[in-house]
Design an enzyme around this catalytic site. Structure first.
Site, mmCIF file in Angstrom:
data_model
loop_
_atom_site.group_PDB
_atom_site.id
_atom_site.type_symbol
_atom_site.label_atom_id
_atom_site.label_comp_id
_atom_site.label_asym_id
_atom_site.label_seq_id
_atom_site.Cartn_x
_atom_site.Cartn_y
_atom_site.Cartn_z
ATOM 1 N N LYS A 171 0.754 -1.181 0.126
ATOM 2 C CA LYS A 171 -0.109 -0.148 0.200
ATOM 3 C C LYS A 171 1.006 1.336 0.089
ATOM 4 O O LYS A 171 1.913 1.259 0.657
ATOM 5 C CB LYS A 171 -0.954 0.003 1.352
ATOM 6 C CG LYS A 171 -1.686 0.968 1.453
ATOM 7 C CD LYS A 171 -2.746 0.992 2.601
ATOM 8 C CE LYS A 171 -3.192 2.247 2.864
ATOM 9 N NZ LYS A 171 -4.222 2.023 4.442
ATOM 10 N N LYS A 200 -2.660 -1.672 -3.229
ATOM 11 C CA LYS A 200 -3.576 -0.652 -2.549
ATOM 12 C C LYS A 200 -3.154 0.786 -2.851
ATOM 13 O O LYS A 200 -1.749 0.971 -2.333
ATOM 14 C CB LYS A 200 -3.951 -0.835 -1.144
ATOM 15 C CG LYS A 200 -5.191 0.331 -0.627
ATOM 16 C CD LYS A 200 -5.520 -0.136 0.767
ATOM 17 C CE LYS A 200 -6.546 1.032 1.279
ATOM 18 N NZ LYS A 200 -6.903 0.418 2.635
#
EC number: 4.1.2.4
Length: 239
Positions: A171, A200
């Protein structure tokens, strides 16, 4: 839970439902009240997002509010700086699962990574991941890099460490540092992870157009707080 993304991502191939199911709706502001958390969770149920991402202290109320709605409950670990000891991150993860979380977004130890102590970084990610999955095998573990503080070489190292440690996602950022998700970072992270890993994008994603750009760059999931505006815009364009 997400919906499968089309092979070719564009405004034409996406639907409002697919867009909503790419979003982890963020409710992480430090001054957010309980009433605001509940309202945010109800918004997630209304729009059918993939999940809500709340502060650890709000997991129980989020789980209660979202019970039987099809929206997963996530929380953050070692947030926002990643500086807590490994055993504290493990405790946070296990407590969050007990409280009803099924997704965990943990911040890696940025200082250790930048110091070149890569084995320690990997061991910590593995400790959190293995403990979480031993308690809840379906638990989804995402590792936050804080890309704005890292060199490209450090981002690549972090991708490899996360994969070796058994995490599910890499992420970009917390949304609480010096920068958010960039297209270059997403392309870099996608290029240096296998097909098993997910990416992400989080931080500064406030429009439908930028969400689509992030998906095209390799993101599978989007962290955002402008969920209603993004999905409403998608509905308007589709109509």
């Amino acid at each position: 839970m997400s919906l499968p993304l089309p092979a070719e991502i564009s405004l034409e191939t996406l639907t409002p439902e697919i867009v909503a199911k790419t979003i982890d709706h963020a409710l992480l502001k430090p001054d957010m009240t309980i009433d605001e958390v509940i309202a945010g969770c109800k918004l997630c149920a209304q729009y059918q997002t993939a999940s809500v991402c709340v502060k650890p202290c709000d997991v129980k109320i989020a789980a209660k509010t979202l019970q039987n709605t099809g929206v997963d409950v996530g929380t953050v670990i070692g947030f926002p700086h990643g500086n807590t000891p490994t055993k504290v991150k493990v405790f946070e993860a296990l407590t969050a699962i007990e409280d009803g979380a099924v997704e965990l977004d943990m911040v890696l130890n940025i200082g250790l990574l930048k110091s070149g102590h890569l084995s320690q970084v990997q061991d910590e990610i593995a400790a959190v991941t293995s403990a979480a999955k031993a308690k809840l095998p379906s638990c989804c573990v995402k590792v936050i890099f804080e890309c704005s503080l890292l060199t490209d070489e450090e981002k690549i190292s972090a991708c490899r460490l996360c994969e070796k440690a058994g995490a599910d996602y890499v992420k970009t950022s917390t949304g609480f540092s010096t920068g958010g998700a960039t297209i270059n970072d997403l392309k870099l992270m996608r290029a240096h992870t296998s097909d098993v890993m997910h990416v992400k994008a989080s931080g500064g994603i406030r429009t439908l157009d930028y969400l689509i750009e992030c998906l095209q760059a390799g993101a599978d999931r989007i962290g955002a707080s402008a969920t209603a505006a993004i999905v409403d815009e998608m509905r308007a364009r589709k109509s």
